[in-house]
Design a protein around this motif. Structure first.
Motif, PDB file in Angstrom:
ATOM      1  N   ASP A 138      -5.590   5.813  -8.017  1.00  0.00           N
ATOM      2  CA  ASP A 138      -7.324   5.379  -7.561  1.00  0.00           C
ATOM      3  C   ASP A 138      -6.870   4.134  -6.638  1.00  0.00           C
ATOM      4  OD1 ASP A 138     -10.143   3.219  -7.372  1.00  0.00           O
ATOM      5  OD2 ASP A 138      -9.944   6.043  -6.721  1.00  0.00           O
ATOM      6  N   ALA A 139      -6.597   3.951  -5.458  1.00  0.00           N
ATOM      7  CA  ALA A 139      -5.945   2.958  -4.312  1.00  0.00           C
ATOM      8  C   ALA A 139      -7.247   1.733  -5.013  1.00  0.00           C
ATOM      9  CB  ALA A 139      -6.285   3.369  -2.977  1.00  0.00           C
ATOM     10  N   ASN A 140      -7.784   1.344  -4.567  1.00  0.00           N
ATOM     11  CA  ASN A 140      -8.940   0.810  -5.536  1.00  0.00           C
ATOM     12  C   ASN A 140      -8.972  -0.295  -6.699  1.00  0.00           C
ATOM     13  OD1 ASN A 140     -10.461   0.574  -2.787  1.00  0.00           O
ATOM     14  ND2 ASN A 140     -12.962   2.586  -3.501  1.00  0.00           N
ATOM     15  N   ALA A 141      -8.946   1.184  -7.165  1.00  0.00           N
ATOM     16  CA  ALA A 141      -8.093   0.429  -8.784  1.00  0.00           C
ATOM     17  C   ALA A 141      -6.868   0.064  -9.040  1.00  0.00           C
ATOM     18  CB  ALA A 141      -8.403   2.015 -10.005  1.00  0.00           C
ATOM     19  N   ALA A 142      -5.888   0.212  -7.579  1.00  0.00           N
ATOM     20  CA  ALA A 142      -4.767  -0.982  -8.026  1.00  0.00           C
ATOM     21  C   ALA A 142      -4.827  -2.322  -7.209  1.00  0.00           C
ATOM     22  CB  ALA A 142      -3.886   0.515  -6.710  1.00  0.00           C
ATOM     23  N   THR A 143      -5.664  -2.232  -6.117  1.00  0.00           N
ATOM     24  CA  THR A 143      -6.128  -3.061  -5.461  1.00  0.00           C
ATOM     25  C   THR A 143      -6.767  -4.004  -6.736  1.00  0.00           C
ATOM     26  OG1 THR A 143      -6.106  -2.321  -2.895  1.00  0.00           O
ATOM     27  CG2 THR A 143      -7.164  -4.607  -3.880  1.00  0.00           C
ATOM     28  N   ASN A 144      -7.996  -3.512  -7.545  1.00  0.00           N
ATOM     29  CA  ASN A 144      -8.337  -4.146  -8.593  1.00  0.00           C
ATOM     30  C   ASN A 144      -7.207  -4.963  -9.031  1.00  0.00           C
ATOM     31  OD1 ASN A 144     -10.897  -4.262  -7.699  1.00  0.00           O
ATOM     32  ND2 ASN A 144     -11.367  -2.565  -8.981  1.00  0.00           N
ATOM     33  N   TRP A 145      -5.756  -3.905  -9.227  1.00  0.00           N
ATOM     34  CA  TRP A 145      -5.387  -4.563 -10.507  1.00  0.00           C
ATOM     35  C   TRP A 145      -4.753  -5.820  -9.889  1.00  0.00           C
ATOM     36  CZ3 TRP A 145       0.340  -4.474 -10.757  1.00  0.00           C
ATOM     37  CH2 TRP A 145       0.967  -4.853 -12.111  1.00  0.00           C
ATOM     38  N   VAL A 146      -3.496  -5.508  -8.743  1.00  0.00           N
ATOM     39  CA  VAL A 146      -3.269  -6.942  -8.315  1.00  0.00           C
ATOM     40  C   VAL A 146      -4.246  -7.845  -8.121  1.00  0.00           C
ATOM     41  CG1 VAL A 146      -1.917  -6.946  -6.393  1.00  0.00           C
ATOM     42  CG2 VAL A 146      -1.342  -5.174  -7.291  1.00  0.00           C
ATOM     43  N   ASN A 147      -4.829  -7.546  -7.465  1.00  0.00           N
ATOM     44  CA  ASN A 147      -5.786  -9.062  -7.755  1.00  0.00           C
ATOM     45  C   ASN A 147      -6.459  -9.635  -9.115  1.00  0.00           C
ATOM     46  OD1 ASN A 147      -6.791  -8.407  -4.994  1.00  0.00           O
ATOM     47  ND2 ASN A 147      -7.975  -7.721  -5.376  1.00  0.00           N
ATOM     48  N   ILE A 201       3.341   8.701 -10.928  1.00  0.00           N
ATOM     49  CA  ILE A 201       4.685   7.241 -10.017  1.00  0.00           C
ATOM     50  C   ILE A 201       4.213   6.874  -8.921  1.00  0.00           C
ATOM     51  CG2 ILE A 201       6.190   6.558  -9.935  1.00  0.00           C
ATOM     52  CD1 ILE A 201       5.964   6.882 -13.241  1.00  0.00           C
ATOM     53  N   LEU A 202       4.404   8.047  -7.754  1.00  0.00           N
ATOM     54  CA  LEU A 202       4.771   8.227  -6.096  1.00  0.00           C
ATOM     55  C   LEU A 202       3.339   7.583  -5.121  1.00  0.00           C
ATOM     56  CD1 LEU A 202       6.113   8.301  -3.894  1.00  0.00           C
ATOM     57  CD2 LEU A 202       5.179  10.814  -3.384  1.00  0.00           C
ATOM     58  N   SER A 203       2.014   7.835  -6.201  1.00  0.00           N
ATOM     59  CA  SER A 203       0.894   7.201  -5.760  1.00  0.00           C
ATOM     60  C   SER A 203       0.571   5.667  -6.102  1.00  0.00           C
ATOM     61  CB  SER A 203      -0.338   8.085  -6.649  1.00  0.00           C
ATOM     62  OG  SER A 203      -1.870   7.697  -5.995  1.00  0.00           O
ATOM     63  N   VAL A 204       0.654   6.065  -7.581  1.00  0.00           N
ATOM     64  CA  VAL A 204       1.469   4.244  -7.355  1.00  0.00           C
ATOM     65  C   VAL A 204       2.122   3.397  -7.249  1.00  0.00           C
ATOM     66  CG1 VAL A 204       0.478   2.831 -10.055  1.00  0.00           C
ATOM     67  CG2 VAL A 204       0.138   5.023 -10.202  1.00  0.00           C
ATOM     68  N   MET A 205       2.561   3.419  -6.938  1.00  0.00           N
ATOM     69  CA  MET A 205       3.879   3.077  -6.637  1.00  0.00           C
ATOM     70  C   MET A 205       3.223   2.640  -5.006  1.00  0.00           C
ATOM     71  SD  MET A 205       7.484   4.227  -7.462  1.00  0.00           S
ATOM     72  CE  MET A 205       8.822   3.294  -6.234  1.00  0.00           C
ATOM     73  N   GLN A 212       2.155  -1.254  -3.910  1.00  0.00           N
ATOM     74  CA  GLN A 212       3.137  -1.948  -2.858  1.00  0.00           C
ATOM     75  C   GLN A 212       1.978  -2.350  -1.690  1.00  0.00           C
ATOM     76  OE1 GLN A 212       6.832  -2.914  -2.647  1.00  0.00           O
ATOM     77  NE2 GLN A 212       5.533  -3.657  -1.220  1.00  0.00           N
ATOM     78  N   ASN A 213       0.871  -1.128  -0.755  1.00  0.00           N
ATOM     79  CA  ASN A 213      -0.194  -1.281  -0.165  1.00  0.00           C
ATOM     80  C   ASN A 213      -1.183  -2.646  -0.805  1.00  0.00           C
ATOM     81  OD1 ASN A 213       1.157   0.634   0.926  1.00  0.00           O
ATOM     82  ND2 ASN A 213      -0.808   1.661   0.498  1.00  0.00           N
ATOM     83  N   ALA A 214      -1.558  -2.850  -1.657  1.00  0.00           N
ATOM     84  CA  ALA A 214      -2.649  -3.667  -2.040  1.00  0.00           C
ATOM     85  C   ALA A 214      -1.744  -5.151  -2.231  1.00  0.00           C
ATOM     86  CB  ALA A 214      -2.459  -3.781  -3.825  1.00  0.00           C
ATOM     87  N   ILE A 215      -0.304  -5.078  -2.210  1.00  0.00           N
ATOM     88  CA  ILE A 215       0.402  -6.793  -2.404  1.00  0.00           C
ATOM     89  C   ILE A 215       0.646  -6.921  -0.843  1.00  0.00           C
ATOM     90  CG2 ILE A 215       2.921  -7.465  -2.633  1.00  0.00           C
ATOM     91  CD1 ILE A 215       2.911  -5.872  -5.687  1.00  0.00           C
ATOM     92  N   SER A 216       0.872  -5.564  -0.059  1.00  0.00           N
ATOM     93  CA  SER A 216       0.680  -5.709   0.992  1.00  0.00           C
ATOM     94  C   SER A 216      -0.074  -6.649   1.813  1.00  0.00           C
ATOM     95  CB  SER A 216       1.394  -5.070   1.914  1.00  0.00           C
ATOM     96  OG  SER A 216       2.988  -4.390   1.486  1.00  0.00           O
ATOM     97  N   SER A 217      -1.105  -6.251   1.318  1.00  0.00           N
ATOM     98  CA  SER A 217      -2.910  -6.381   2.046  1.00  0.00           C
ATOM     99  C   SER A 217      -3.024  -8.273   1.434  1.00  0.00           C
ATOM    100  CB  SER A 217      -3.689  -6.458   1.440  1.00  0.00           C
ATOM    101  OG  SER A 217      -3.501  -4.361   2.339  1.00  0.00           O
ATOM    102  N   ALA A 218      -1.842  -8.487   0.641  1.00  0.00           N
ATOM    103  CA  ALA A 218      -2.248  -9.501  -0.235  1.00  0.00           C
ATOM    104  C   ALA A 218      -1.582 -10.921   0.275  1.00  0.00           C
ATOM    105  CB  ALA A 218      -2.208  -9.666  -1.745  1.00  0.00           C
ATOM    106  N   ASN A 219      -0.302 -10.336   1.319  1.00  0.00           N
ATOM    107  CA  ASN A 219       0.578 -11.015   1.943  1.00  0.00           C
ATOM    108  C   ASN A 219       1.873 -11.586   0.779  1.00  0.00           C
ATOM    109  OD1 ASN A 219      -0.238 -10.688   5.109  1.00  0.00           O
ATOM    110  ND2 ASN A 219      -2.066 -11.887   4.462  1.00  0.00           N
ATOM    111  N   LEU A 220       2.339 -10.597  -0.554  1.00  0.00           N
ATOM    112  CA  LEU A 220       3.190 -11.132  -1.157  1.00  0.00           C
ATOM    113  C   LEU A 220       4.096 -10.601  -0.961  1.00  0.00           C
ATOM    114  CD1 LEU A 220       0.378 -11.653  -3.758  1.00  0.00           C
ATOM    115  CD2 LEU A 220       1.243 -13.182  -3.244  1.00  0.00           C
ATOM    116  N   GLN A 221       5.659 -11.331  -0.867  1.00  0.00           N
ATOM    117  CA  GLN A 221       6.913 -10.729  -0.947  1.00  0.00           C
ATOM    118  C   GLN A 221       7.152 -10.574  -1.601  1.00  0.00           C
ATOM    119  OE1 GLN A 221       8.545 -10.507   2.223  1.00  0.00           O
ATOM    120  NE2 GLN A 221       5.732 -11.383   2.680  1.00  0.00           N
TER     121      GLN A 221
END
Length: 323
Positions: A78-87, A118-122, A126-135
């Motif tokens: 779930d993309a929102n869950a992945a974003t929350n994980w990164v956040n 795996i592919l979906s979570v990767m 990655q989308n969440a990290i890019s959205s946070a402007n992290l390298q």
């Protein structure tokens, strides 16, 4: 920075150590980070988002691989869950902790239930990290069971099941400029060699001269068999980071203090020396030694509990120069 200085800097930075916590007798997270510092170990891998370890790493400049453990993979499709994980686990620490890679799953094989995620979570991470402007690069760590025909190394190819599983993952890595992580263990190849075709000297980097296919050590041969497999699926420009490699000090065939000391010392020298492998010459091999401590609660064969470079009381088992 001159080319020579740059090469020396890259070489000095090329060896890390994995930090597992499957022991009931291990030092505190802060003591472990201090142990890395005093031994000039500039890279670490942790196997889940350990917030106590992340706090201890603040300001250390130690480069970090942090895993997404397999138990949380399904939820992060779930993309929102992945974003929350990164956040929660990445963004708040990113100013003070030197994240290098996020490893989505460790040694997930095509037949495993988690392989479908795996592919979906990767992608989501990655989308969440890019959205946070992290390298920070997102990858996954494979093992050598995905490769068949590994000898001679040029014949290495992904198994049929592995090829279907790995192709879209490799495409994502190439799109994002991320490396493939691979756990490379000459020990298990040597210990599992029922025909005694693998000399101990070949596994320990002590063989004199090259064999009939041009290899002086088993580590390079195993690594190049993965590069050969990548070439056969149009992914030849991918870099491989060796996310684990080690030798146990007891518990199995060839598992002795002397052999482990020889393996680790020679691997550090080889990985950081800039010679590369026959298929990728002249490039230091970014490598993570497994592991910082013996882990007395590790599951599986007896050898699994004896890969440590240090005893739990922080005394070194071997005299190694990490820098």
């Amino acid at each position: 920075m001159t080319e020579l200085l740059l090469k020396c800097y890259i070489a000095a930075q090329s060896v890390g150590v994995c930090y597992g916590v499957n022991g009931d007798n291990l030092p505190t997270r802060q003591e472990v980070v201090d142990l890395y510092k005093v031994n000039n170990i500039g890279r670490m891998r942790i196997y889940y988002p350990d917030e106590v370890a992340l706090q201890a790493l603040k300001g250390s400049s130690i480069e970090l691989i942090m895993d997404v453990p397999k138990e949380t993979l399904q939820s992060l499709t779930d993309a929102n869950a992945a974003t929350n994980w990164v956040n929660k686990y990445v963004t708040p620490y990113s100013q003070d902790v030197n994240f290098k890679y996020i490893a989505v799953g460790n040694e997930i094989r095509p037949g495993d239930n988690e392989a479908q995620y795996i592919l979906s979570v990767m992608t989501n991470i990655q989308n969440a990290i890019s959205s946070a402007n992290l390298q920070i690069k997102v990858s996954t760590a494979i093992d050598s069971t995905l490769i068949t025909n590994p000898y001679p190394p040029n014949d290495g190819v992904f198994t049929n099941d592995a090829e279907q599983y790995i192709r879209p993952i490799l495409n994502l890595l190439m799109k994002n400029g991320a490396p493939l992580l691979a756990n490379v263990y000459p020990y298990f190849a040597y210990a599992g060699d029922q025909q005694n075709n693998i000399p101990l000297s070949y596994a320990l980097f002590t063989q004199q001269g090259t064999n009939s296919v041009g290899y002086q050590n088993l580590f390079d041969a195993m690594l190049d068999s993965i590069y050969a497999a990548l070439e056969k699926v149009e992914a030849s420009n991918l870099q491989i980071v060796v996310s684990e490699s080690g030798w146990p000090s007891e518990g199995g065939i060839g598992a002795t203090i002397d052999n482990a000391a020889t393996y680790y010392a020679n691997l550090i020298s080889h990985a950081s020396g800039g010679t590369g492998t026959p298929k990728r010459p002249g490039v230091p091999i970014e490598t993570y030694l497994f592991a910082i401590f013996d882990e007395n609660q590790k599951q599986g064969a007896e050898t699994e509990r004896h890969f440590g470079l240090f005893s739990p009381d922080k005394t070194p088992k071997y005299q190694l120069n990490f820098n």
